[in-house]
Design a protein around this motif. Structure first.
Motif, PDB file in Angstrom:
ATOM      1  N   LYS A  70      51.690  43.509  29.881  1.00  0.00           N
ATOM      2  CA  LYS A  70      52.430  43.314  31.130  1.00  0.00           C
ATOM      3  C   LYS A  70      51.943  42.084  31.902  1.00  0.00           C
ATOM      4  O   LYS A  70      52.359  41.864  33.027  1.00  0.00           O
ATOM      5  CB  LYS A  70      52.290  44.546  32.034  1.00  0.00           C
ATOM      6  N   ASP A  85      59.831  45.771  43.417  1.00  0.00           N
ATOM      7  CA  ASP A  85      60.148  46.759  42.375  1.00  0.00           C
ATOM      8  C   ASP A  85      61.078  47.866  42.888  1.00  0.00           C
ATOM      9  O   ASP A  85      60.767  49.051  42.811  1.00  0.00           O
ATOM     10  CB  ASP A  85      58.857  47.349  41.822  1.00  0.00           C
ATOM     11  N   ASN A 101      60.557  40.798  35.805  1.00  0.00           N
ATOM     12  CA  ASN A 101      60.868  40.875  34.374  1.00  0.00           C
ATOM     13  C   ASN A 101      62.063  41.769  34.081  1.00  0.00           C
ATOM     14  O   ASN A 101      62.835  41.510  33.147  1.00  0.00           O
ATOM     15  CB  ASN A 101      59.641  41.365  33.591  1.00  0.00           C
ATOM     16  N   HIS A 102      62.280  42.825  34.870  1.00  0.00           N
ATOM     17  CA  HIS A 102      63.446  43.675  34.644  1.00  0.00           C
ATOM     18  C   HIS A 102      64.742  42.941  34.987  1.00  0.00           C
ATOM     19  O   HIS A 102      65.788  43.241  34.402  1.00  0.00           O
ATOM     20  CB  HIS A 102      63.330  44.966  35.454  1.00  0.00           C
ATOM     21  N   TYR A 152      65.701  41.042  31.824  1.00  0.00           N
ATOM     22  CA  TYR A 152      65.462  41.930  30.683  1.00  0.00           C
ATOM     23  C   TYR A 152      65.948  41.312  29.376  1.00  0.00           C
ATOM     24  O   TYR A 152      65.266  41.329  28.368  1.00  0.00           O
ATOM     25  CB  TYR A 152      66.179  43.251  30.937  1.00  0.00           C
ATOM     26  N   SER A 188      61.406  39.331  27.242  1.00  0.00           N
ATOM     27  CA  SER A 188      60.260  39.522  26.358  1.00  0.00           C
ATOM     28  C   SER A 188      60.640  40.490  25.248  1.00  0.00           C
ATOM     29  O   SER A 188      61.688  41.149  25.298  1.00  0.00           O
ATOM     30  CB  SER A 188      59.052  40.057  27.140  1.00  0.00           C
ATOM     31  N   ASP A 244      62.184  42.675  40.352  1.00  0.00           N
ATOM     32  CA  ASP A 244      62.652  43.945  39.807  1.00  0.00           C
ATOM     33  C   ASP A 244      63.574  44.670  40.781  1.00  0.00           C
ATOM     34  O   ASP A 244      63.392  45.856  41.084  1.00  0.00           O
ATOM     35  CB  ASP A 244      61.477  44.835  39.393  1.00  0.00           C
ATOM     36  N   HIS A 250      55.037  44.324  40.413  1.00  0.00           N
ATOM     37  CA  HIS A 250      54.926  44.576  38.972  1.00  0.00           C
ATOM     38  C   HIS A 250      54.033  45.751  38.601  1.00  0.00           C
ATOM     39  O   HIS A 250      54.387  46.544  37.735  1.00  0.00           O
ATOM     40  CB  HIS A 250      54.438  43.307  38.263  1.00  0.00           C
ATOM     41  N   GLY A 265      64.974  50.548  27.717  1.00  0.00           N
ATOM     42  CA  GLY A 265      64.947  50.706  29.159  1.00  0.00           C
ATOM     43  C   GLY A 265      65.870  51.806  29.631  1.00  0.00           C
ATOM     44  O   GLY A 265      65.566  52.515  30.600  1.00  0.00           O
ATOM     45  N   ALA A 294      56.262  43.457  28.700  1.00  0.00           N
ATOM     46  CA  ALA A 294      56.773  43.123  30.036  1.00  0.00           C
ATOM     47  C   ALA A 294      55.995  41.936  30.583  1.00  0.00           C
ATOM     48  O   ALA A 294      55.656  41.882  31.759  1.00  0.00           O
ATOM     49  CB  ALA A 294      56.653  44.324  30.962  1.00  0.00           C
ATOM     50  N   THR A 295      55.701  40.991  29.695  1.00  0.00           N
ATOM     51  CA  THR A 295      54.913  39.817  30.082  1.00  0.00           C
ATOM     52  C   THR A 295      55.756  38.846  30.903  1.00  0.00           C
ATOM     53  O   THR A 295      56.992  38.901  30.909  1.00  0.00           O
ATOM     54  CB  THR A 295      54.373  39.095  28.835  1.00  0.00           C
ATOM     55  N   HIS A 336      54.629  38.875  38.706  1.00  0.00           N
ATOM     56  CA  HIS A 336      53.468  39.304  37.931  1.00  0.00           C
ATOM     57  C   HIS A 336      52.161  39.027  38.689  1.00  0.00           C
ATOM     58  O   HIS A 336      52.034  37.992  39.345  1.00  0.00           O
ATOM     59  CB  HIS A 336      53.430  38.592  36.583  1.00  0.00           C
TER      60      HIS A 336
END
Length: 328
Positions: A222, A29, A119-120, A123, A174, A87, A246, A50, A179-180, A211
Motif C-alpha cells: 500500500k 477516504d 488509489n481507489h 482503480y 495498480s 478515495d 489511505h 473491489g 494499492a501502491t 499515500h
C-alpha cells in the motif's frame, strides 16, 4: 523556515478561532459508493476484487448516514477551507465520480475545497472526461487552466491568506491486491520548483497527497513507491505540514525527526464505522497562526459517535499516541 509549535486540543471549548487563525478541515477516504445498478461488464478487471470487498465488508463500514452527519458537522464548524485527500470513490466508476461531484457541491464551492485523488479513484484507467473532469474545479491550482489528464494536473497550488495548499497526485492503477502509489519524476520536479518559489514568502506550506510519505505507516503493498524521494524534497525545503489519508487510522510523524520538522499527519476514513473505536469516522481541524517564535498549529479531532448519530469532539488521544509512536 520558522518553527512550528504544535498543540493537540483536548477540549474544543478552548479552541475557538482567532481572527488571525486560518482553519482547515482535513478529511479523507470517503468511499462515496452504493454500487447499486453496477453492470457485470464494468467489473471485468481488478474492479471485481473491489466489488467483492464492498459487498462482503466495506458497504457495512462506509455509511451514507455518516456522510450526511459529516457534511452537517462541517457546515456547523464552518472552516476557512476543506482538504479532501482522496478515495472519494471505491471502484473509480464514472457514476461514482458523478455522485461524489454532487456530494462535493452540497458541501461547498471549489474555492473553499481542495481535492487530491486516491488509489481507489484511479482503480483502473478511465477517460478523463468521464471521471476526474467531474472534480477538476476542486483540483485545479489558482493559476491553472483546464486539465486534460491526471498526470499533468498536479502539483496544484492554492494560496489562501497566509497558507499555501499544495496538492499532489499519488493515484495510479495498480496490479490486483496492490494499492501502491507513485508521484513520478515529472511531478516531483514540479513540486521542487513550487517549494522553492514559496520558500521565504511568509507562507505556511501544506502538502496534500493520498499515500503516507513516511516509510513504515502502511505495508509495502500500500506504500508510496517514490516516498524516499518525496521525503528528501520535503526535508530540503523544510515544509511545515503534510496531510494524507489511505491508512484508515490516525498517523503522525516527523519526517525529519532529528530536528522535529516536516510534520506529517494522516486522518482515518471520514465515513467508516469499524469494529474498533480507532477506526471510527474522523476528521481533523487545523488552526494555523503566526506565533511569537514562528508558526502555531493547533489540531482538534472530531469523531463520529454511533450513539449520538453525529460528530463530536474527541480528546485527541489517538493522535497523541500516533505522534509518539511515529516519532520514536
Amino acid at each position: 523556515m520558522a518553527a512550528v509549535e504544535l498543540r493537540i486540543d483536548a477540549d474544543e471549548r478552548h479552541a475557538a478561532s482567532l481572527d488571525a487563525e486560518f482553519t482547515l478541515a482535513h478529511l479523507s477516504d470517503l468511499h462515496l459508493s452504493s454500487l447499486d445498478g453496477v453492470k457485470p461488464r464494468e467489473l471485468l478487471s481488478k474492479r471485481m476484487l473491489g466489488y467483492v470487498s464492498w459487498r462482503l465488508r466495506r458497504r457495512h463500514e462506509h455509511r451514507a448516514d455518516v456522510l450526511d452527519a459529516l457534511r452537517a458537522d462541517l457546515h456547523a464548524e464552518h472552516p476557512d477551507h476543506i482538504a479532501v485527500t482522496g478515495d472519494l470513490t471505491h471502484l473509480g466508476l464514472p457514476q461514482e465520480f458523478r455522485d461524489a461531484s454532487s456530494w462535493l457541491a452540497r458541501l461547498g464551492g471549489p474555492d473553499r475545497i481542495t481535492v487530491v485523488p486516491g488509489n481507489h479513484d484511479a482503480y483502473v484507467r478511465e477517460p478523463w472526461q468521464e471521471t476526474f473532469a467531474q472534480w477538476s474545479a476542486y483540483m485545479r491550482g489558482d493559476d491553472a487552466g483546464e486539465g486534460t489528464d491526471i498526470e499533468n494536473a498536479f502539483p496544484s497550488l492554492r494560496i489562501r491568506r497566509h497558507v499555501a495548499l499544495i496538492g499532489l497526485s499519488s493515484a495510479l492503477p495498480s496490479a490486483p491486491f496492490l494499492a501502491t502509489g507513485r508521484l513520478g519524476e515529472g511531478q516531483l520536479q514540479r513540486l521542487d520548483r513550487i517549494l522553492e518559489q514559496t520558500s521565504g514568502a511568509g507562507l505556511f506550506r501544506i502538502v496534500m497527497l493520498h499515500h503516507p510519505p513516511a516509510a513504515h505507516t502502511v505495508r509495502w503493498r500500500k506504500s508510496l513507491r517514490d516516498g524516499a524521494m518525496l521525503r528528501d524534497l520535503l526535508k530540503r525545503h523544510e515544509v511545515e505540514l503534510v496531510l494524507h489519508g489511505h491508512a484508515h487510522f490516525s498517523a503522525a510523524t516527523y519526517l525529519d525527526p532529528g530536528l522535529g520538522r516536516n510534520l506529517a499527519i494522516g486522518v482515518p476514513s471520514a465515513s467508516a464505522i469499524g469494529k474498533k473505536v480507532d477506526r471510527h469516522a474522523t476528521y481533523h481541524v487545523y488552526r494555523i497562526a503566526r506565533g511569537a517564535a514562528g508558526w502555531r498549529l493547533r489540531v482538534s479531532v472530531r469523531a463520529f459517535s454511533p450513539e449520538q448519530g453525529r460528530f463530536v469532539p474527541e480528546d485527541g488521544r489517538r493522535l497523541r499516541l500516533a505522534l509518539a509512536a511515529g516519532s520514536a
